[in-house]
Structure formats: C-alpha cells, structure tokens
Design an enzyme around this catalytic site. Structure first.
Site, mmCIF file in Angstrom:
data_model
loop_
_atom_site.group_PDB
_atom_site.id
_atom_site.type_symbol
_atom_site.label_atom_id
_atom_site.label_comp_id
_atom_site.label_asym_id
_atom_site.label_seq_id
_atom_site.Cartn_x
_atom_site.Cartn_y
_atom_site.Cartn_z
ATOM 1 N N GLY A 31 0.797 -1.229 0.000
ATOM 2 C CA GLY A 31 0.000 0.000 0.000
ATOM 3 C C GLY A 31 0.826 1.273 0.000
ATOM 4 N N CYS A 240 -27.791 -9.041 -15.641
ATOM 5 C CA CYS A 240 -27.275 -8.703 -16.971
ATOM 6 C C CYS A 240 -28.286 -9.129 -18.035
ATOM 7 C CB CYS A 240 -25.938 -9.423 -17.183
ATOM 8 S SG CYS A 240 -25.356 -9.363 -18.886
ATOM 9 N N CYS A 243 -26.507 -12.194 -20.168
ATOM 10 C CA CYS A 243 -26.150 -13.505 -19.624
ATOM 11 C C CYS A 243 -26.887 -13.818 -18.334
ATOM 12 C CB CYS A 243 -24.644 -13.610 -19.412
ATOM 13 S SG CYS A 243 -24.060 -12.753 -17.938
ATOM 14 N N CYS A 265 -23.121 -6.872 -18.493
ATOM 15 C CA CYS A 265 -21.839 -6.997 -17.785
ATOM 16 C C CYS A 265 -20.798 -6.072 -18.408
ATOM 17 C CB CYS A 265 -21.287 -8.418 -17.914
ATOM 18 S SG CYS A 265 -22.251 -9.681 -17.108
ATOM 19 N N CYS A 271 -19.057 -12.198 -19.492
ATOM 20 C CA CYS A 271 -20.404 -12.261 -20.069
ATOM 21 C C CYS A 271 -20.454 -13.282 -21.215
ATOM 22 C CB CYS A 271 -20.807 -10.880 -20.568
ATOM 23 S SG CYS A 271 -22.571 -10.685 -20.844
HETATM 24 ZN ZN LIG Z 1 -23.485 -10.627 -18.667
#
Ligand SMILES: [Zn+2]
Ligand SMILES: Nc1ncnc2c1ncn2[C@@H]1O[C@H](COP(=O)(O)OP(=O)(O)OP(=O)(O)O)[C@@H](O)[C@H]1O
Ligand SMILES: [Mg+2]
Lengths: 294, 264
Positions: A31, A240, A243, A265, A271
């Site tokens: 970090g 989505c 999909c 997506c 997807c």
């Molecule tokens: Zn998708």
C-alpha cells in the site's frame, strides 16, 4: 517473434531493473507509494503509461497477456496496449481472464476469481488518496508516515452530510495490511472486496505521478467506513440483460437510435463465457428473442 | 479581571531561556516563565517585539536557537518538547493543545463543512461513529453560538467572527488543556471582537483552560488574562498580574504602551 527494432517489451534492461526494484519495494511495504523514474512511453499519459511500464518490467516471454479497459478487451486503448506488447515482446495475448498470466486493467477487476500466480496491473491516474483535501505533498507524505488518516474520514463524513450516505463510488479508499491507506483509483467500489485476500499479486502504476504501489497476494484490504454507515458494495437492480448474471458489474448501453437501453456486464469476457455456457438474459441474441419481448 | 480557580502547584508548561536568532537579529531573547493549569497568560508588545516568534517556539512549531520548552503530558510527566518524536508532537497538537490563528483560513479547512471541521480531530483520534461525531460537532457549534442550521456549510460562507468561533470549536472538541492564540481578535470589527472575547472568557472559565494569548490589544489582555508579559525587542521587560501591570506599570515602555492604547 521479437520485433528487431525494440528491446524485449520496449524498455531497456536498465530501466526495467529500476522499475522492478520499485515493484519489489512496493510489495515489501503493501500500500505504500514508491517513487520511480517514470519514462516516456510511445503513447499519451491518459493511456496508462504507468501500467504499461509495470507490465513491461514484469513480462517474460512465456507470459500470456490480457488488457482490459472498463472491463472490455475491445476498446481502442485495450487493443493498442495489447498490440504494443504483442509487437515489442512477442508475447501471446488473450481475452480470457483464466488463460492470462498478466492482466493490465483500467477501471475494473475481472469478475472471474483470480488465482495464485497471476498478476493484475492497474493503470492509475491519481495515486494519492489524501490529495483532494491536502494538496501539500510534504504534508501527505508525513500523514502516511505517521498513519494519520483522520482526513480520509473527513471526506466520508462530507459525503454522508451531503447525500445521506457514502456517495463515493469510484476510487473508494482502502486500508492495506492494516497500515497504509491506498486509493484503488479509478476502479468502482463494487470491485473493492475482490482486492481483499486476493491470491493474485496486484500492482499499481501511475505514470504521470511517478508512483508504484502493490498489494501482495493474500493481503487484507479493508474499505474505510463508519460503524453506523458501513461500506456497501453497489447492488444492481437487475441481472445482466445478455447472460443473466446477478453478481457482476453492469454498464448501461444504448441499443438503438431510439434511445433504448439495457444493462450488461462490463466484463465482456465473463459475459461471453456465461453465454457460451448457456446462460441467458432478457435481451439475449437467442432464437426466441422476439417472443420474449411480447 | 478573571479569578484563578484553584491554581495547581505543578506547572503545565515551562519555558527556560528561550532564544531565537535570525542571523544577527535576536527575535526572542532568554525568555523564561512557568504557566500553571487554568492560567491565562497574555503576551503584549509592539509590532516586531517577538511575540509570534515566542508563541511558535512555545507551541513547538519553531525550534529555538537556545533554551527549551517543557510540557506536562496527560500522564503527569514533564517532557522537553524537543525530545518528543514527531508523531508524539503532532498528537499533542491535535489533542491536548489548541491553536487559534489570527487568519482563520490557516486554522480551518475552508472548503469543508463546519461539522467536518469540528469533527476532524475526533476522527483523527479514531472516532468511527458518524452519528456521534455529528452530535458532538453540533453541541460545539451551539456552544460557540453558531446556528446548527449552518453545520453543513463551509466556513468560506461564514463571516469573520463566525470563522473565529468555528476555529475555537474545532480546537476545543478534544478538550485540550492548553490553547495558544495569536491575535485571535485581530482584523475583526469592534462589536464582533467584544462578542468573541466574551465567549472566549466564558469558555476558558468553564473548561479551566490554560491559554497563552498574543495580542497587540491591551483590552484583550485585560479581559482574558490573569498574567501579562510585556515584550520589547525580543526581551520580556515586565511581567506580573494583569491588573497590576496595566494599572500601575513600572517600566517606562509599558507606561507608554498603556497610555497610548488604553483610554485614560
Ligand atoms: Zn453478462
Ligand atoms: N523567519 C524570519 N526570518 C527573519 N526574521 C524574522 C523571521 N520571523 C520573524 N523575524 C523577525 O523577528 C522579529 C520578531 O518578529 P515577530 O513576528 O515575532 O514579532 P511580533 O511581535 O509577533 O510582531 P507583530 O505584532 O507585528 O505580529 C521581527 O524583527 C521580525 O522581522
Ligand atoms: Mg505576530
């Protein structure tokens, strides 16, 4: 096949060694922003020259490279970076998250879980999370050194005071390994939980700002919040449209010139993989699509 | 004149031979004194006499060329400020100390809401409940007479007097034991000054705060302080109880100061 006019992956070995030293230091101090002597790359800064330099420094001939931009492998930016390394390093490229050993990204972390041995390289425009409230570089450095992070909560406080909730949805600050506060910019906060305890190595390169930072594999990454306003991952209302995925980050896209829209997506590889496996959404390009509209 | 309420026998802050030179110029020379809990000390003197220089050394923002400052930490141990680590010094600065600047833009975050300005110190020491932070910020705004309806406004939309009161709230929220002020009423209208002084006086009394106030204005010293130190050319030339020094100055310089500024 290496293109003869370039050193492997464009940068000379001296420069790559310098960048690798910065990367090693970044991994050793999770970090922490390590300064490095950022080089000019044959592309504009907005195109992720920090990420490109990190990728160039870690790439080996056997690596398989994937490049995504907003989750997509097919934007101009993603295609040109992929071509750049295909040409200068001769490495194999892919759009598959699973097949890739190195993934360079802007904005997104792939939906498919990453595994040990993979490296995710982020292109970062603004590495300093304290910058917006404290413009003095000497002061932000001191704040990191002394772990004085009250200012981060001032920002979150302002969000709640103004909007009733923490409205920050991109570049949402995290604490890495219970020590340094880090800006995962510019990924959506939806992806923050994926950074936590991730088996893959995560490297961040900021070209213009000349900083590299890292999250080593299996490191704790905690999104900052208040106990009465805890961090929440963005939740989408609908699955989505292509999909049917209910757990992925969605982009709104316009589907015709009448302004029709759908949510799909943002991770195109994910997807397409789901569609290939037979998953369907309401707008799938499927034989019964017309019927579905009723 | 303000009564000292139960002075403690252990000093809170001790200055010992404080000196600051800039090349050949001695901005501050050999200043020594002790400040007790709950005591308000005014530092007066003409422009360039070294008041701000002294205050900056006392508050560990400026390293002395000679001498030292010791402070009694909350655990009761008297520590040399120069020996504190940076983290300890910064922690002291945002918990047990307050610093009120003449220019509120130096002491406030002008673009951040008043609530967050007051809450910042709490968040810096680990408060993590938004509701409690906001509640505490509101009650402090109330205490410094700022309308709660303005809690989400940034101080750049505030008047000069409001900014100063906000600065005070921002400092006092962690219940410091010592507050430094450099010309806290400077640049304000007379009526606004009077209200601010009134407020400062009652807060100092209620909270039993110790304070070191730098001011040009002898009226401020008279209203707020128990003790006064008169500076000239970097030296303390006279010191004593405020009423005594102002009503019956021994030094010719102080007599001049008193006669020219205070109405007869
Ligand atoms: Zn998708
Ligand atoms: N950083 C510096 N470098 C050089 N000289 C300085 C510096 N700071 C202060 N001085 C000088 O030290 C002397 C005391 O300055 P100081 O600011 O302490 O006075 P002051 O009593 O606060 O005056 P004022 O009432 O005008 O604020 C002045 O002669 C000033 O010019
Ligand atoms: Mg001054």
């Amino acid at each position: 096949m290496n293109a003869p006019t370039y050193n492997f992956a464009y940068l000379d070995e001296q420069t790559k060694r310098m960048i690798r030293r910065a990367i090693l230091k970044a991994i050793a101090i999770p970090g922490y922003q390590v300064p490095f002597a950022s080089r000019e790359m044959p592309m504009p800064y907005g195109w992720g020259t920090g990420g490109v330099q990190v990728t160039a420094a870690i790439l080996g001939p056997k690596d398989v490279l994937k490049v995504i931009d907003q989750g997509s492998d097919d934007t101009t930016n993603a295609i040109s970076i992929r071509k750049f390394f295909a040409k200068t390093a001769g490495v194999e490229t892919t759009t598959s998250t699973d097949a890739a050993t190195v993934i360079q990204t802007r904005h997104r972390i792939p939906e498919a879980p990453l595994r040990a041995g993979q490296v995710l390289v982020y292109q970062v425009p603004i590495p300093e999370p304290l910058r917006f409230l404290e413009p003095r570089e000497t002061e932000t450095r001191r704040m990191h050194a002394l772990a004085e992070y009250g200012l981060m909560h001032v920002k979150l406080y302002e969000d709640i005071a103004r909007f009733g909730h923490i409205a920050t949805s991109y570049a949402y600050p995290v604490k890495v390994n219970a020590r340094y506060v880090m800006d995962p910019s510019p990924t959506p906060k939806f992806d923050n939980p994926k950074m936590d305890n991730c088996p893959a190595l995560q490297l961040f390169g900021a070209g213009r700002e000349k900083r590299i930072y890292a999250i080593p594999p299996y490191t704790s990454v905690v999104s900052l919040d208040f106990e009465d306003h805890p961090f929440t991952r963005y939740k989408f209302d609908a699955p989505c449209a292509l999909c049917g995925a209910e757990d992925s980050y969605l982009d709104e896209i316009v589907t015709d010139n009448k302004g029709s829209r759908m949510f799909v997506c943002s991770d195109t590889d994910y997807c397409e993989g789901r569609q290939a496996a037979g998953h369907r959404g309401t707008e799938s390009v499927a034989p019964h699509k017309e019927a579905a509209h009723g | 004149m303000v009564e000292v309420t139960g002075p403690s026998d252990q000093p809170l802050l001790v200055a010992d031979g404080l000196t600051k030179s800039y090349g050949r110029l001695a901005a501050c020379r050999d200043v020594s004194f002790a400040l007790y809990p709950g005591e308000v000390l005014a530092i007066v003197g003409e422009s360039g006499s070294g008041k701000s220089t002294l205050l900056q050394m006392l508050s560990a923002q400026l390293a002395p060329s000679g001498g030292r400052v010791s402070y009694r930490m909350r655990d009761g141990v008297l520590r040399d400020l120069a020996q504190l680590g940076e983290a300890e010094r910064r922690f002291l600065f945002r918990t047990d100390w307050g610093y009120v600047h003449q220019d509120p833009a130096q002491g406030l975050r002008m673009a951040v809401s008043a609530g967050a300005n007051v809450g910042e110190r709490l968040m810096a020491v680990g408060w993590n409940n938004y509701g409690r932070i906001r509640q505490t910020a509101s009650s402090w705004l109330e205490r410094v007479e700022i309308d709660i309806a303005r809690i989400d406004d940034a101080p750049r939309t505030y008047s000069g007097g409001m900014r100063q009161r906000l600065q005070i709230a921002r400092n006092l929220v962690t219940e410091p034991r010592l507050v430094f002020m450099d010309e806290p009423t400077g640049g304000l209208d007379v009526s606004v000054q009077a209200r601010l002084l009134d407020l400062m006086r009652s807060l100092v009394n209620e909270l039993g705060l110790a304070a070191i106030v730098v001011t040009h204005d002898l009226a401020v010293a008279r209203l707020l302080s128990h003790r006064v130190m008169v500076m000239k050319e970097g030296r303390v030339i006279e010191t004593g109880l405020t009423d005594q020094v102002l009503d019956d100055p021994r030094e010719p310089y102080t007599q001049l100061l008193v006669s020219s500024i205070l109405p007869p």
